[in-house]
Write an enzyme that holds these catalytic residues in place. Structure first.
Site, PDB file in Angstrom:
ATOM      1  N   ASN A 193      -8.872  53.214 -76.550  1.00 27.01           N
ATOM      2  CA  ASN A 193      -9.868  52.309 -77.490  1.00 27.01           C
ATOM      3  C   ASN A 193     -10.022  53.255 -78.516  1.00 27.01           C
ATOM      4  O   ASN A 193     -10.874  54.329 -78.709  1.00 27.01           O
ATOM      5  CB  ASN A 193     -11.284  52.222 -76.587  1.00 27.01           C
ATOM      6  CG  ASN A 193     -12.249  51.480 -77.522  1.00 27.01           C
ATOM      7  OD1 ASN A 193     -12.071  51.287 -78.726  1.00 27.01           O
ATOM      8  ND2 ASN A 193     -13.373  50.973 -76.902  1.00 27.01           N
ATOM      9  N   ARG A 214      -7.380  48.379 -76.849  1.00 33.56           N
ATOM     10  CA  ARG A 214      -8.248  47.555 -77.401  1.00 33.56           C
ATOM     11  C   ARG A 214      -8.177  47.144 -79.054  1.00 33.56           C
ATOM     12  O   ARG A 214      -8.155  48.310 -79.685  1.00 33.56           O
ATOM     13  CB  ARG A 214      -9.786  48.073 -77.041  1.00 33.56           C
ATOM     14  CG  ARG A 214     -10.885  47.147 -77.911  1.00 33.56           C
ATOM     15  CD  ARG A 214     -12.128  47.993 -78.250  1.00 33.56           C
ATOM     16  NE  ARG A 214     -13.087  47.225 -78.737  1.00 33.56           N
ATOM     17  CZ  ARG A 214     -14.318  47.732 -79.279  1.00 33.56           C
ATOM     18  NH1 ARG A 214     -14.304  48.752 -79.533  1.00 33.56           N
ATOM     19  NH2 ARG A 214     -15.033  46.687 -79.765  1.00 33.56           N
ATOM     20  N   HIS A 232     -16.775  41.227 -78.768  1.00 38.04           N
ATOM     21  CA  HIS A 232     -17.336  41.547 -77.514  1.00 38.04           C
ATOM     22  C   HIS A 232     -16.323  40.581 -76.380  1.00 38.04           C
ATOM     23  O   HIS A 232     -16.862  40.499 -75.196  1.00 38.04           O
ATOM     24  CB  HIS A 232     -18.803  41.479 -77.244  1.00 38.04           C
ATOM     25  CG  HIS A 232     -19.685  42.400 -77.791  1.00 38.04           C
ATOM     26  ND1 HIS A 232     -20.821  42.110 -78.341  1.00 38.04           N
ATOM     27  CD2 HIS A 232     -19.322  43.784 -78.114  1.00 38.04           C
ATOM     28  CE1 HIS A 232     -21.233  43.453 -79.160  1.00 38.04           C
ATOM     29  NE2 HIS A 232     -20.461  44.053 -78.830  1.00 38.04           N
ATOM     30  N   ARG A 276     -28.015  47.178 -87.139  1.00 38.99           N
ATOM     31  CA  ARG A 276     -27.445  46.173 -87.920  1.00 38.99           C
ATOM     32  C   ARG A 276     -28.517  44.845 -87.775  1.00 38.99           C
ATOM     33  O   ARG A 276     -29.276  44.737 -87.235  1.00 38.99           O
ATOM     34  CB  ARG A 276     -26.365  45.454 -87.267  1.00 38.99           C
ATOM     35  CG  ARG A 276     -25.059  46.326 -87.579  1.00 38.99           C
ATOM     36  CD  ARG A 276     -24.025  45.756 -86.589  1.00 38.99           C
ATOM     37  NE  ARG A 276     -23.515  46.836 -85.694  1.00 38.99           N
ATOM     38  CZ  ARG A 276     -22.742  46.415 -84.664  1.00 38.99           C
ATOM     39  NH1 ARG A 276     -22.134  45.321 -84.456  1.00 38.99           N
ATOM     40  NH2 ARG A 276     -22.356  47.368 -83.628  1.00 38.99           N
ATOM     41  N   GLU A 278     -14.865  46.596 -69.620  1.00 38.39           N
ATOM     42  CA  GLU A 278     -13.857  46.282 -70.953  1.00 38.39           C
ATOM     43  C   GLU A 278     -12.455  46.822 -70.422  1.00 38.39           C
ATOM     44  O   GLU A 278     -11.266  46.101 -70.462  1.00 38.39           O
ATOM     45  CB  GLU A 278     -14.275  46.452 -72.008  1.00 38.39           C
ATOM     46  CG  GLU A 278     -15.517  45.689 -72.646  1.00 38.39           C
ATOM     47  CD  GLU A 278     -16.270  46.190 -73.509  1.00 38.39           C
ATOM     48  OE1 GLU A 278     -17.064  47.036 -73.306  1.00 38.39           O
ATOM     49  OE2 GLU A 278     -16.043  45.456 -74.665  1.00 38.39           O
TER      50      GLU A 278
END
Ligand code: ADP
Length: 400
Positions: free
Chosen positions: A7, A91, A180, A241, A387
């Site tokens: 990743n 990823r 996600h 955010r 993940e």
């Protein structure tokens, strides 16, 4: 069969080596400050002490070289030779509309990931660098791309088209993509297992709550609607955010504070969310501590986050024909797995729908469990996400 999961971020790289027989983690690590002074790798082989190496790493190729040498190190490594790595799963953040599934990487796939750089300028370039470095370091080893956006490609147009002139979708592919996806897909499979249902029959509302947060309505095992959009800025307020806000605020901030569009973009991505509201931290643990000590803005930040999650869950309930159709509300990721108070407050806000949390059962961190009461209208589940394992599983199924 051993699969390496990679990743790559812009200045960091996370990796795991997984033995697919028994899905055992053999080694994992993190390289930080790639291309910045003070690069460092921390590598842990299962059952051995963590090894931290400080070494200047100018790019992702340097970073992956040290990952490979750590994996085969006689003292702290996990395997004897790189030949034991059967495949690499990467990823990749943005697959645009090109990929609804994971794929074996070839030149065409790399070109398509490049095509989507406009949609994820911070993420797709390092993903490509990681792929190219692996091609050099592990020649001939199959590589697979697993996209954050792929799981959401099943959404119907009514949930992904924005109310702006349609040409922007046709010409520039401006639409909701969602992110996600690997995590939402993983917890969907686990929830189906835990509830004893076939994955293609399970209906869920999955809440990935971490530094970045997104909520997805999963209908018959497929993504039907999700809160993140063209970029991972939309939806819930996050660590730094904004999540949803009136789009007019952007021009207003530019005019009032004499800021450029880049400066406002930086504010809405890096200085907003619960950090912006509280002025304390983007980390929910710090906010909980500050709120306990009476910090009103930290309390407000937590309330705004929980309120937003409650409202998205409530609106996604309406994607189904009845509450009885919904098999579960799933909490996952850093905050979803560990935030006991956050889960309780969100579920308490769903009283009108008859969802009830069992406070005793909810008193857990990082474990799989059903945490709702027996008479709750919808099951509430906590499922730690994985993940990397999902990427390794997809990689294995594609190289077989
Ligand atoms: P990322 O989006 O970076 O992958 P994670 O899923 O790791 O984020 O989630 C990180 C966030 O989870 C942290 O910022 C923190 O706010 C939250 N978190 C982790 N552990 C706890 C805890 N014990 N209690 C409350 N929040 C927690």
């Amino acid at each position: 069969m051993k699969i390496l999961v990679i990743n790559c971020g812009s200045s960091s790289l996370k990796y795991q080596l997984i033995d697919m027989e028994g899905e055992k983690l053999l080694a994992k690590g993190l390289v930080e400050r790639i291309g910045i002074d003070g690069s460092v790798i921390s590598h842990t082989t299962t059952g051995k002490d963590k090894k931290v190496i400080k070494k200047e790493l100018k790019d992702h190729n340097d970073a992956l070289e040290i990952v490979m040498s750590s994996l085969v190190d006689k003292e702290y490594g996990a395997i004897d030779s790189l030949d034991q790595i059967s495949a690499v799963g990467h990823r990749v953040v943005h697959g645009g509309e090109n990929f609804a599934q994971s794929v074996v990487i070839d030149d065409e796939v790399v070109a398509a990931i490049e095509e989507n750089i406009d949609l994820a300028p911070l993420h797709n370039p390092p993903n490509i660098m990681g792929i190219e470095a692996c091609e050099k370091l592990l020649p001939g080893v199959k590589q697979v791309a697993v996209f954050d956006t792929a799981f959401h490609q099943t959404m119907p147009a009514k949930n992904y088209i924005y109310a702006i002139p349609y040409e922007n979708y046709e010409e520039h592919k401006v639409r909701r993509y969602g992110f996600h996806g690997t995590s939402h897909k993983y917890v969907t499979q686990r929830a189906a297992d835990m509830l004893g249902k076939d994955v293609d029959k399970v209906n869920l509302i999955t809440c990935h709550l971490g530094n970045g947060s997104s909520i997805t309505a999963v209908k018959e095992g497929k993504s039907y609607d999700t809160t993140m959009g063209l970029t991972p800025l939309e939806g819930l307020p996050m660590g730094t955010r904004t999540g949803n806000m009136d789009p007019a605020i952007i021009k207003f901030l530019m005019d009032k504070n004499n800021l450029s569009i880049e400066e406002v973009d930086n504010i809405i991505n890096k200085k907003s969310g619960v950090l912006g509201i509280s002025g304390v931290s983007s980390d929910f643990r710090d906010l909980e501590d500050a709120a306990k000590e009476g910090n009103e803005r930290a309390k407000l930040a937590l309330e705004i986050f929980e309120n937003s999650a409650r409202k998205f869950i409530g609106s996604f309930v309406t994607e189904f024909d009845s509450i009885d159709e919904i098999d579960g509300i799933v909490f996952t990721a850093g905050l979803g797995e560990n935030g006991i108070a956050t889960r309780k407050n969100i579920v308490d806000g769903l009283k009108a729908l008859g969802v009830k949390i069992d406070e005793g059962a909810n008193d857990i961190r990082g474990k799989e469990r059903i945490v709702s009461t027996k008479d709750s209208s919808i099951n509430v589940l906590v499922i730690p996400t994985n993940e990397e394992l999902m990427i390794a599983r997809d990689t294995l199924s594609l190289i077989k």
